[in-house]
Scaffold this active site. Sequence first.
Site, PDB file in Angstrom:
ATOM      1  N   ASN A  12       0.909  -1.141  -0.123  1.00  0.00           N
ATOM      2  CA  ASN A  12       0.065   0.005  -0.328  1.00  0.00           C
ATOM      3  C   ASN A  12       1.031   1.220  -0.090  1.00  0.00           C
ATOM      4  OD1 ASN A  12      -1.607   2.058   0.564  1.00  0.00           O
ATOM      5  ND2 ASN A  12      -1.980   1.365   2.775  1.00  0.00           N
ATOM      6  N   LYS A  14      -0.045   4.367  -0.279  1.00  0.00           N
ATOM      7  CA  LYS A  14      -0.756   5.422   0.462  1.00  0.00           C
ATOM      8  C   LYS A  14      -0.411   6.802  -0.515  1.00  0.00           C
ATOM      9  CE  LYS A  14       0.189   3.377   4.734  1.00  0.00           C
ATOM     10  NZ  LYS A  14       0.291   3.255   6.046  1.00  0.00           N
ATOM     11  N   GLU A 100      -6.379   4.542   8.105  1.00  0.00           N
ATOM     12  CA  GLU A 100      -6.292   5.906   7.747  1.00  0.00           C
ATOM     13  C   GLU A 100      -7.443   6.262   7.166  1.00  0.00           C
ATOM     14  OE1 GLU A 100      -2.637   5.505   5.599  1.00  0.00           O
ATOM     15  OE2 GLU A 100      -1.626   5.040   7.736  1.00  0.00           O
ATOM     16  N   GLY A 176       3.171   2.055  10.776  1.00  0.00           N
ATOM     17  CA  GLY A 176       3.846   3.351  10.374  1.00  0.00           C
ATOM     18  C   GLY A 176       4.674   3.773  11.663  1.00  0.00           C
ATOM     19  N   SER A 215       3.790  -2.390   9.903  1.00  0.00           N
ATOM     20  CA  SER A 215       5.345  -2.239  10.323  1.00  0.00           C
ATOM     21  C   SER A 215       6.037  -3.542   9.588  1.00  0.00           C
ATOM     22  CB  SER A 215       5.774  -1.577  11.644  1.00  0.00           C
ATOM     23  OG  SER A 215       5.475  -0.390  11.659  1.00  0.00           O
TER      24      SER A 215
HETATM   25  P1  PGA Z   1       3.244   0.353   7.453  1.00  0.00           P
HETATM   26  O1  PGA Z   1       1.661   0.540   6.970  1.00  0.00           O
HETATM   27  O2  PGA Z   1       3.672  -0.994   6.840  1.00  0.00           O
HETATM   28  O3  PGA Z   1       3.969   1.555   6.932  1.00  0.00           O
HETATM   29  O4  PGA Z   1       3.171   0.291   8.852  1.00  0.00           O
HETATM   30  C1  PGA Z   1       0.976  -0.557   6.905  1.00  0.00           C
HETATM   31  C2  PGA Z   1      -0.304  -0.101   6.160  1.00  0.00           C
HETATM   32  O5  PGA Z   1      -0.993   0.801   6.405  1.00  0.00           O
HETATM   33  O6  PGA Z   1      -1.088  -1.012   5.452  1.00  0.00           O
END
Ligand code: PGA
Length: 251
Positions: A12, A14, A100, A176, A215
């Site tokens: 993803n 984002k 989100e 994140g 993460s």
């Molecule tokens: P991240 O995000 O790996 O940066 O923690 C995961 C996600 O929101 O799909």
Amino acid sequence: MDRVRTPVIAGNWKMHKGPEAARKFSREFAQVAPPTGSRTLILFPPSLSVTTVRDALGGHGVAVGVQNLYWETEGAFTGELSAPMAREAGARYALVGHSERRHVFGETDPETARKVEAAAGAGLVPVLCVGETIEERRAGRLEEVILRQLDAGLERVDDDVAAAMLVAYEPVWAIGTGETATPDDAADAHGLLRSRLRDRLGDRAGDVPILYGGSVKPANAAELLAASDVDGVLVGGASLDPRDFAKIAAA
Ligand code: PGA
């Protein structure tokens, strides 16, 4: 009995990578991508880069999806995009209810349900995201929250659609932050989701891949993928680097 599934490795992006950066990623990923067939690879670029990634990586076994959509087909909804448009642009999957969307944009369970319905209606595979905040976890509400989000997200679709979707468990506190759920934490939450799916779908619950997100990095992907009921990963930050994403795909 659960069928054997190909692990799903999804990225993803984002709000990162317009078409130019998407082209660069695709060129580099094509050099290091694992052999096609061993993994189900999906990328969720920003909508503006969906066709770029589809054109550049479709031949390398990477499917593309959108990060969000609106449930109406077309009309006066400035700023939105519909499921049929996403399908036409080459998307095969749609993230729905990402944390989100829920926490930054205030998306509700009923809205999530409508998006799942619209995505499936247009021939996209919905990837329903669920996950608890740290306060909910500390208050012992993990089970209540993720099962409510799961039930609500599936409310407007029939069992055939529900059995053909993907679910992603993404604890909000791990997104994140560099803080990852342990494989045992993931297995516990995935077990709860699987058993709720089994209540509704019986044996077909085993057909629904449940991805872990939060993460995920090259260093922890293998142990998370080995956890019980973890059928894949949804990777945010680490999916932005073609080498890291390839390492996770090979984990
Ligand atoms: P991240 O995000 O790996 O940066 O923690 C995961 C996600 O929101 O799909």
